[in-house]
Design a protein around this motif. Structure first.
Motif, PDB file in Angstrom:
ATOM      1  N   ILE A  41      -2.407   1.542  -2.762  1.00 29.00           N
ATOM      2  CA  ILE A  41      -3.098   2.728  -2.248  1.00 29.00           C
ATOM      3  C   ILE A  41      -4.382   2.877  -3.048  1.00 29.00           C
ATOM      4  O   ILE A  41      -4.350   2.987  -4.278  1.00 29.00           O
ATOM      5  CB  ILE A  41      -2.234   3.992  -2.374  1.00 29.00           C
ATOM      6  CG1 ILE A  41      -0.918   3.822  -1.606  1.00 29.00           C
ATOM      7  CG2 ILE A  41      -2.990   5.210  -1.854  1.00 29.00           C
ATOM      8  CD1 ILE A  41       0.007   5.028  -1.697  1.00 29.00           C
ATOM      9  N   THR A  42      -5.503   2.859  -2.355  1.00 29.35           N
ATOM     10  CA  THR A  42      -6.782   2.869  -3.048  1.00 29.35           C
ATOM     11  C   THR A  42      -7.733   3.864  -2.399  1.00 29.35           C
ATOM     12  O   THR A  42      -7.485   4.375  -1.310  1.00 29.35           O
ATOM     13  CB  THR A  42      -7.390   1.449  -3.088  1.00 29.35           C
ATOM     14  OG1 THR A  42      -8.506   1.425  -3.986  1.00 29.35           O
ATOM     15  CG2 THR A  42      -7.850   1.007  -1.696  1.00 29.35           C
ATOM     16  N   LYS A  79      -5.011  10.203  -3.460  1.00 26.22           N
ATOM     17  CA  LYS A  79      -3.988   9.172  -3.674  1.00 26.22           C
ATOM     18  C   LYS A  79      -2.781   9.726  -4.436  1.00 26.22           C
ATOM     19  O   LYS A  79      -1.636   9.576  -4.004  1.00 26.22           O
ATOM     20  CB  LYS A  79      -4.602   7.988  -4.436  1.00 26.22           C
ATOM     21  CG  LYS A  79      -5.858   7.406  -3.805  1.00 26.22           C
ATOM     22  CD  LYS A  79      -6.366   6.198  -4.553  1.00 26.22           C
ATOM     23  CE  LYS A  79      -6.838   6.502  -5.976  1.00 26.22           C
ATOM     24  NZ  LYS A  79      -8.015   7.384  -6.022  1.00 26.22           N
ATOM     25  N   ASP A  88       0.859   4.902 -10.874  1.00 23.56           N
ATOM     26  CA  ASP A  88      -0.354   5.669 -10.627  1.00 23.56           C
ATOM     27  C   ASP A  88      -1.423   5.253 -11.642  1.00 23.56           C
ATOM     28  O   ASP A  88      -1.348   5.599 -12.817  1.00 23.56           O
ATOM     29  CB  ASP A  88      -0.060   7.174 -10.764  1.00 23.56           C
ATOM     30  CG  ASP A  88      -1.190   8.033 -10.210  1.00 23.56           C
ATOM     31  OD1 ASP A  88      -2.283   7.495  -9.931  1.00 23.56           O
ATOM     32  OD2 ASP A  88      -0.981   9.251 -10.062  1.00 23.56           O
ATOM     33  N   ILE A  95      -1.221   2.578  -7.222  1.00 27.15           N
ATOM     34  CA  ILE A  95      -2.449   3.323  -6.950  1.00 27.15           C
ATOM     35  C   ILE A  95      -3.494   2.842  -7.930  1.00 27.15           C
ATOM     36  O   ILE A  95      -3.306   2.921  -9.147  1.00 27.15           O
ATOM     37  CB  ILE A  95      -2.238   4.834  -7.134  1.00 27.15           C
ATOM     38  CG1 ILE A  95      -1.131   5.342  -6.217  1.00 27.15           C
ATOM     39  CG2 ILE A  95      -3.528   5.598  -6.886  1.00 27.15           C
ATOM     40  CD1 ILE A  95      -0.746   6.781  -6.498  1.00 27.15           C
ATOM     41  N   HIS A  97      -8.096   1.787  -8.172  1.00 29.90           N
ATOM     42  CA  HIS A  97      -9.352   1.382  -7.536  1.00 29.90           C
ATOM     43  C   HIS A  97      -9.881   0.116  -8.192  1.00 29.90           C
ATOM     44  O   HIS A  97     -10.996  -0.301  -7.915  1.00 29.90           O
ATOM     45  CB  HIS A  97     -10.400   2.506  -7.575  1.00 29.90           C
ATOM     46  CG  HIS A  97     -10.478   3.226  -8.878  1.00 29.90           C
ATOM     47  ND1 HIS A  97     -10.196   4.559  -9.013  1.00 29.90           N
ATOM     48  CD2 HIS A  97     -10.789   2.790 -10.114  1.00 29.90           C
ATOM     49  CE1 HIS A  97     -10.343   4.916 -10.280  1.00 29.90           C
ATOM     50  NE2 HIS A  97     -10.712   3.864 -10.953  1.00 29.90           N
TER      51      HIS A  97
END
Length: 578
Positions: A336-337, A344, A463, A494, A496
């Motif tokens: 999940i980005t 998120k 996360d 999670i 980026h």
């Protein structure tokens, strides 16, 4: 040659109650107007070196200090930190340690007021620095309402507003999305080039340092191993690998090509250099992604996690999620980005009933989370938070790992067995009696992960697990996520940091401003540049090199890693492919 603004003369240092030197015989000269990057593995001494610029080491910490540091003509042992702060601004890795005010604009104004900057000038500087770090419109927000990345940008903005002669930054972009990190580097470069501010930055962001730094200093075990321009250090790929460091993606790609027999006189270190160098090799392109790599994996049975029209609005009126619908099945590995603040963490907290939907529904194995207790969900869904310190409660590592098990009416032998297995899985046996908060951040994260694994949940959510980790630490955690996935666990990560995930995730959920932008296989999503850009993400350099080859040849090369890009080319001299 410009004069020196800071010098280290045979500096060695050890912290109180320690017998090990953290810095060893450091001699270094930083020239006025220079952009100097500090690189090295965790524990190399980068943070300690940063803290020595303004006297925090040794004035605040104490310990044993040898040699001399001179900044702007001042000996850091002879002048108080308050005096040195007029010349040296410092941004620490953890913004929580620097933020004290009750609003964003007050935080920026705080240091300026202490330096007696006129009120009109303070009011003029605040919007400029907020725009530079993408916090405009948040002037009146309380800092505790900001995400981790936003807090870090606020700490940077506060220092940028002071306009010091020397700005020292310790991992300032570790919590930022890629575009945010790029903007910080660009902003810092503008201060460096246009205002003459000298920059010293410790960072694992190899791509950005290769682009912006004038010189790099490589530290290991408190010593300077080498120094020089990025093109000198990053092209020593074997040395980087030996020290568990990551050269830029373009450098790694051409290193693989050179090993395969291509004539590569100089390894590029920036993306533009890499694109220019790879286009002449386009005639060697020979492979493309198969249809099987682009199709979603088949999913059977009822979803393990089902989200239907989920909307969440916080008490202050902030709508963090808007009409999210998605399913996650058993055994998936999902990334999940999205940008900082995309929603998120808010989304996955609904999986544990830490938050309840404002509208819509979340089901775990068919049961609405509203009908399940938090403790019941904790047995099925494990959550490793972004800041491991928020999940540590006990005074030893062993007690921390066993903590939750004691509340599950589990037999003593089972508790001991699970605790030992989790400690072994995370390599924590040697620190079992240490206080978790006395460990480095990377090891604290492993303690939390071990405590979650001891519960043996079906789903494990990580996360931002790579935040604050060096390359070796990040890869170690991600290898663990893959081991869990191979063992049948459903894994949700999670982050980026897209360049880290190409070898691990199968499916990508892209979020932006609380909405679901894309949900597709990783090989598809990473090449949808427009979708990623809309949520302040950039694809890895290997993907961008593959896209350059695609433009040159017309062959859709959906590569994800440096190895894959190099493997898409046939060596003209040997006829071999990687």
């Amino acid at each position: 040659m410009p004069e020196a603004i800071a010098t280290f003369d045979k500096v060695s240092y050890m912290y109180p109650r320690s017998t090990a030197l953290v810095l060893r015989d450091i001699s270094l000269e930083i020239r006025k107007g220079e952009f100097l990057g500090l690189i090295g593995p965790s524990g190399a001494g980068k943070t300690t070196l940063c803290l020595a610029f303004n006297g925090i080491v040794p004035q605040f910490y104490g310990g044993r200090f040898f040699g001399a540091v001179n900044v702007a003509g001042l000996d850091t042992l002879e002048h108080p930190i308050s005096t040195l702060a007029r010349y040296v601004g410092i941004v620490l890795e953890n913004p929580e340690t620097q933020i004290t005010a009750t609003s964003v604009e007050n935080e920026i104004a705080f240091a300026l007021e202490n330096l007696k900057v006129p009120r009109d000038e303070i009011l003029a500087r605040i919007p400029r620095v907020l725009e530079a770090v993408r916090l405009e419109g948040m002037e009146h927000r309380h800092p505790q309402e900001l995400s981790g990345g936003q807090k870090q940008r606020l700490a940077i903005a506060a220092m940028l507003a002071v306009r010091p002669s020397l700005l020292v930054l310790d991992e300032p972009t570790s919590q930022l999305d890629p575009v945010g990190a790029h903007e910080v580097f660009r902003t810092v470069q503008e201060l460096n080039r246009e205002l003459g501010v000298t920059i010293v930055m410790a960072s694992h962001a190899a791509e950005e340092l290769a682009e912006y730094a004038d010189r790099l200093v490589l530290l290991n075990a408190g010593q300077i191993v080498d120094e020089g321009p990025p093109a000198k250090l990053y092209t020593q790929v074997e040395l980087m690998q030996q020290l568990h460091l990551r050269p830029p993606g373009v450098t790694r790609t051409f290193h693989y090509l050179r090993k395969a027999g291509f004539s590569i006189p100089e390894l590029p270190v920036t993306l533009n250099q890499g694109i220019a160098a790879i286009k002449p090799l386009a005639t060697a392109c020979h492979r493309q992604a198969s249809e099987g790599q682009l199709a979603p994996a088949p999913r059977d049975g009822r979803p393990l996690v089902s989200v239907t029209h989920l909307t969440h609005t916080y008490d202050d009126g902030t709508q963090a999620l808007r009409d999210i619908s998605l399913d996650i099945h058993r055994g998936e590995y999902v990334l999940i980005t999205g940008q900082n603040g995309a929603g998120k963490s808010t989304l996955v907290r609904h999986f544990l009933r830490l938050l309840l939907p404002t509208d819509g529904e979340v089901r775990i194995d068919g049961v609405p989370t509203r009908d399940l207790s938090i403790s019941a969900l904790a047995r099925r869904v494990g959550y490793v938070a972004q800041n491991p310190d928020n999940q540590i409660f006990n005074t030893t590592v062993e007690q921390e790992i066993a903590f939750a098990l004691r509340y599950l009416d589990m037999a003593t032998g089972e508790i001991r067995s699970r605790t030992e297995r989790s400690m072994a899985a995370m390599g924590l046996q040697d620190v079992r009696d240490r206080h978790p908060l006395s460990l480095p951040r990377g090891e604290r994260a492993r303690v939390v992960i071990a405590a979650i694994l001891a519960l043996e949940p079906e789903v494990v959510i990580f996360d931002e697990p790579t935040t604050g980790q060096d390359y070796q630490g990040a890869r170690a955690i991600l290898r663990l996520t893959k081991q869990l996935h191979n063992a049948g666990k459903t894994v949700i990560v999670i982050t980026h940091h897209l360049y880290l995930m190409a070898e691990y995730a199968e499916r990508v959920i892209v979020m932006g401003k609380g909405t679901l932008l894309r949900d597709a296989p990783i090989r598809v999503v990473f090449h949808e540049t427009d979708v990623l850009a809309s949520t302040y993400l950039t694809p890895p350099q290997a993907v961008q090199l593959a896209q350059a080859l695609t433009e040159a040849t017309g062959i859709p090369l959906l590569c994800l890693t440096p190895q894959e890009v190099a493997g898409a080319l046939v060596c003209d001299t040997t006829g071999r492919s990687l």
